[in-house]
Design a protein around this motif. Structure first.
Motif, PDB file in Angstrom:
ATOM      1  N   LEU A   1       0.827  -1.199   0.000  1.00  0.00           N
ATOM      2  CA  LEU A   1       0.000   0.000   0.000  1.00  0.00           C
ATOM      3  C   LEU A   1       0.864   1.252   0.000  1.00  0.00           C
ATOM      4  N   ALA A   2       0.349   2.325  -0.606  1.00  0.00           N
ATOM      5  CA  ALA A   2       1.004   3.624  -0.522  1.00  0.00           C
ATOM      6  C   ALA A   2       0.996   4.094   0.933  1.00  0.00           C
ATOM      7  N   PRO A   3       1.930   4.966   1.311  1.00  0.00           N
ATOM      8  CA  PRO A   3       2.040   5.347   2.726  1.00  0.00           C
ATOM      9  C   PRO A   3       0.742   5.822   3.364  1.00  0.00           C
ATOM     10  N   LEU A   4      -0.004   6.705   2.701  1.00  0.00           N
ATOM     11  CA  LEU A   4      -1.245   7.210   3.280  1.00  0.00           C
ATOM     12  C   LEU A   4      -2.289   6.103   3.390  1.00  0.00           C
ATOM     13  N   ASP A   5      -2.349   5.256   2.378  1.00  0.00           N
ATOM     14  CA  ASP A   5      -3.289   4.129   2.423  1.00  0.00           C
ATOM     15  C   ASP A   5      -2.899   3.138   3.510  1.00  0.00           C
ATOM     16  N   ALA A   6      -1.606   2.897   3.665  1.00  0.00           N
ATOM     17  CA  ALA A   6      -1.146   1.979   4.708  1.00  0.00           C
ATOM     18  C   ALA A   6      -1.498   2.527   6.090  1.00  0.00           C
ATOM     19  N   LEU A   7      -1.316   3.828   6.280  1.00  0.00           N
ATOM     20  CA  LEU A   7      -1.664   4.438   7.565  1.00  0.00           C
ATOM     21  C   LEU A   7      -3.143   4.267   7.857  1.00  0.00           C
ATOM     22  N   ALA A   8      -3.989   4.552   6.862  1.00  0.00           N
ATOM     23  CA  ALA A   8      -5.428   4.397   7.052  1.00  0.00           C
ATOM     24  C   ALA A   8      -5.796   2.946   7.331  1.00  0.00           C
ATOM     25  N   ALA A   9      -5.173   2.029   6.582  1.00  0.00           N
ATOM     26  CA  ALA A   9      -5.481   0.608   6.744  1.00  0.00           C
ATOM     27  C   ALA A   9      -5.123   0.113   8.139  1.00  0.00           C
TER      28      ALA A   9
ATOM     29  N   LEU B   1      -4.683   1.926  10.887  1.00  0.00           N
ATOM     30  CA  LEU B   1      -5.505   2.586  11.906  1.00  0.00           C
ATOM     31  C   LEU B   1      -6.870   1.911  12.022  1.00  0.00           C
ATOM     32  N   VAL B   2      -7.480   1.598  10.885  1.00  0.00           N
ATOM     33  CA  VAL B   2      -8.775   0.906  10.917  1.00  0.00           C
ATOM     34  C   VAL B   2      -8.611  -0.485  11.515  1.00  0.00           C
ATOM     35  N   TYR B   3      -7.538  -1.155  11.148  1.00  0.00           N
ATOM     36  CA  TYR B   3      -7.269  -2.492  11.680  1.00  0.00           C
ATOM     37  C   TYR B   3      -7.145  -2.462  13.205  1.00  0.00           C
ATOM     38  N   ALA B   4      -6.456  -1.449  13.718  1.00  0.00           N
ATOM     39  CA  ALA B   4      -6.193  -1.390  15.153  1.00  0.00           C
ATOM     40  C   ALA B   4      -7.375  -0.857  15.955  1.00  0.00           C
ATOM     41  N   LEU B   5      -8.044   0.167  15.450  1.00  0.00           N
ATOM     42  CA  LEU B   5      -9.033   0.888  16.248  1.00  0.00           C
ATOM     43  C   LEU B   5     -10.480   0.550  15.917  1.00  0.00           C
ATOM     44  N   VAL B   6     -10.726  -0.009  14.742  1.00  0.00           N
ATOM     45  CA  VAL B   6     -12.114  -0.187  14.283  1.00  0.00           C
ATOM     46  C   VAL B   6     -12.467  -1.657  14.066  1.00  0.00           C
ATOM     47  N   GLN B   7     -11.626  -2.375  13.329  1.00  0.00           N
ATOM     48  CA  GLN B   7     -11.978  -3.741  12.944  1.00  0.00           C
ATOM     49  C   GLN B   7     -12.267  -4.612  14.161  1.00  0.00           C
ATOM     50  N   GLY B   8     -13.423  -5.227  14.170  1.00  0.00           N
ATOM     51  CA  GLY B   8     -13.821  -6.103  15.269  1.00  0.00           C
ATOM     52  C   GLY B   8     -14.452  -5.362  16.428  1.00  0.00           C
ATOM     53  N   LYS B   9     -13.952  -4.178  16.755  1.00  0.00           N
ATOM     54  CA  LYS B   9     -14.484  -3.428  17.899  1.00  0.00           C
ATOM     55  C   LYS B   9     -15.889  -2.922  17.613  1.00  0.00           C
ATOM     56  N   PHE B  10     -16.087  -2.358  16.418  1.00  0.00           N
ATOM     57  CA  PHE B  10     -17.391  -1.797  16.110  1.00  0.00           C
ATOM     58  C   PHE B  10     -18.387  -2.876  15.702  1.00  0.00           C
ATOM     59  N   TRP B  11     -17.897  -4.004  15.232  1.00  0.00           N
ATOM     60  CA  TRP B  11     -18.786  -5.161  15.044  1.00  0.00           C
ATOM     61  C   TRP B  11     -19.386  -5.558  16.386  1.00  0.00           C
ATOM     62  N   ILE B  12     -18.562  -5.585  17.427  1.00  0.00           N
ATOM     63  CA  ILE B  12     -19.062  -5.942  18.754  1.00  0.00           C
ATOM     64  C   ILE B  12     -20.004  -4.867  19.275  1.00  0.00           C
TER      65      ILE B  12
ATOM     66  N   GLY C   1      -7.842   3.655  -2.917  1.00  0.00           N
ATOM     67  CA  GLY C   1      -7.035   3.179  -1.796  1.00  0.00           C
ATOM     68  C   GLY C   1      -7.788   3.277  -0.477  1.00  0.00           C
ATOM     69  N   ARG C   2      -7.152   2.786   0.575  1.00  0.00           N
ATOM     70  CA  ARG C   2      -7.822   2.758   1.880  1.00  0.00           C
ATOM     71  C   ARG C   2      -8.117   4.164   2.391  1.00  0.00           C
ATOM     72  N   ALA C   3      -7.224   5.103   2.146  1.00  0.00           N
ATOM     73  CA  ALA C   3      -7.497   6.476   2.581  1.00  0.00           C
ATOM     74  C   ALA C   3      -8.700   7.040   1.830  1.00  0.00           C
ATOM     75  N   GLY C   4      -8.750   6.809   0.531  1.00  0.00           N
ATOM     76  CA  GLY C   4      -9.897   7.263  -0.252  1.00  0.00           C
ATOM     77  C   GLY C   4     -11.185   6.578   0.167  1.00  0.00           C
TER      78      GLY C   4
END
Length: 408
Positions: free
Chosen positions: A60-68, A70-81, A355-358
């Motif tokens: 991933l491009a740097p900005l997309d990697a950052l977004a990806a 961040l979502v992985y750490a702070l959002v994925q799974g947590k908001f499903w719960i 990308g993930r940021a977009g």
């Protein structure tokens, strides 16, 4: 199907006769959960579902990697719960209120779940195969068997059921990390899925969605105890009064935040360390997933505590978010409709091109529009469109849709 136990007086009073803000607070939390769900789901409209759970893609491009990440750490799974907790709360409220209603409960509850099951399957086949509503319907049917549990046991059993899946995932991930050959090879299926989504017409894409959805039977069975566990914790949240009257339960919520945030953050950091050191698609990523599952529940409960306390003190923000939460079912389906038309070949065909940021920018734009539209809609109507149909199917009568008629 036996009649459910009534809600404790404190919880029943908060839901039925309390100031508007208390119910509005739950709706506002549901609105935030919708945003998190879409941030998590949007990636899988532009990436093969076969790679679900493997963390951010490689290259991933740097900005997309950052977004990806961040979502992985702070959002994925947590908001499903968080979203699942709120659904569990809704089922618990319906079960509890039925005790005081002269209308038969079992047929109405069965129709409610049947409608949700049908809507979920249609959503999976026609819009997006990662649907969760059909799982909610099945878990909701099982939930009724636990209505007589003591309040403390709801929490204990709920956490146990959730952690069972996390433990199994952790063991499986550890095994695949130790023996990489055991990790499933999804490359061929993922490539075929991507081709269908990029080039296919509606029939081709629907066939691909149906193929994936139909092949998930084992996973569906595996995650049901986890969903049921979260529902039981949601039932505890209602029966204890914690979420319906946060001001009166501030100490409980602060304790939830006090242990949930540091524990969840530490486990998330461990999962990130493992995932960042492993190649995409490797057994190490499955190990990171297992660790992340342990992190998700305490962090989701910490999020719940923060939001409940914040909305109790921020009426303007609560008022803006609540309408979207009151028509969460409609908004959830609309998010999938918009994403499918943006990314799939029969729509704008932007699969794999944003990308993930977009993607996160798209989510924020769509959610902002949903806030405005929901506020307009709920100012004139008593229910969201799908919520109105859901209620009609539940009680076999058309409820008044216009707000003036419904308020009479």
């Amino acid at each position: 199907m036996t009649a459910p136990a009534p809600l404790p007086p404190a919880a029943a009073g908060a839901l039925d006769g309390a100031p508007r803000g208390r119910v509005e607070g739950l709706d506002a939390i549901r609105g935030v959960a919708l945003l998190g769900i879409f941030l998590m789901n949007v990636e899988w409209f532009s990436r093969p579902m076969q790679e679900l759970g493997l963390g951010p893609a490689a290259g991933l491009a740097p900005l997309d990697a950052l977004a990806a990440w961040l979502v992985y750490a702070l959002v994925q799974g947590k908001f499903w719960i968080l979203f699942s907790l709120l659904f569990g709360m809704g089922f618990a409220v319906m079960q509890g209120r039925a005790q005081a209603s002269p209308r038969p409960f079992a047929p109405a509850y069965a129709r409610r779940l049947g409608m949700l099951l049908g809507l979920g399957v249609a959503h999976a086949v026609l819009l997006w195969p990662g649907d969760i509503l059909h799982n909610y319907a099945i878990a909701g049917a099982v939930l009724l068997a636990f209505h007589g549990l003591e309040q403390r046991l709801l929490w204990v059993l709920g956490a146990t059921l959730y952690l069972l899946l996390a433990l199994l995932s952790l063991l499986g991930g550890a095994l695949m990390a130790a023996a990489p050959a055991l990790a499933p090879d999804t490359a061929v299926d993922a490539a075929a899925a991507a081709q269908a989504y990029v080039q296919g017409d509606f029939a081709t894409v629907t066939a691909q969605r149906l193929s994936y959805f139909g092949g998930q039977l084992a996973n569906e069975i595996a995650i049901l105890p986890s969903i049921l566990g979260v529902f039981l914790i949601g039932m505890w949240c209602v029966r204890s009064g914690v979420v319906v009257d946060p001001a009166a339960h501030r100490r409980v919520l602060m304790r939830m935040l006090g242990w949930g945030a540091p524990l969840g953050a530490a486990l998330t950091a461990l999962a990130l360390w493992i995932a960042l050191g492993a190649e995409a698609g490797s057994g190490g990523r499955y190990l990171a997933l297992g660790v992340m599952l342990f992190a998700n529940l305490p962090l989701a409960l910490a999020y719940l505590a923060v939001l409940a306390l914040a909305f109790a003190r921020m009426p303007r923000l609560r008022a803006w978010l609540a309408p979207a939460g009151r028509m969460a079912l409609t908004n959830y389906i609309l998010q999938s409709l918009v994403a499918s038309l943006v990314f799939y070949g029969y729509g704008a065909g932007l699969y794999g091109q944003i990308g993930r940021a977009g993607q996160c920018g798209l989510v924020l734009a769509v959610f902002a529009a949903q806030l405005v539209i929901s506020r307009w809609w709920m100012g004139r109507f008593a229910y969201g469109p799908l919520e109105w149909l859901w209620r009609a199917a539940t009680w076999l009568r058309w409820p008044p849709l216009r707000r003036a008629a419904a308020d009479v």
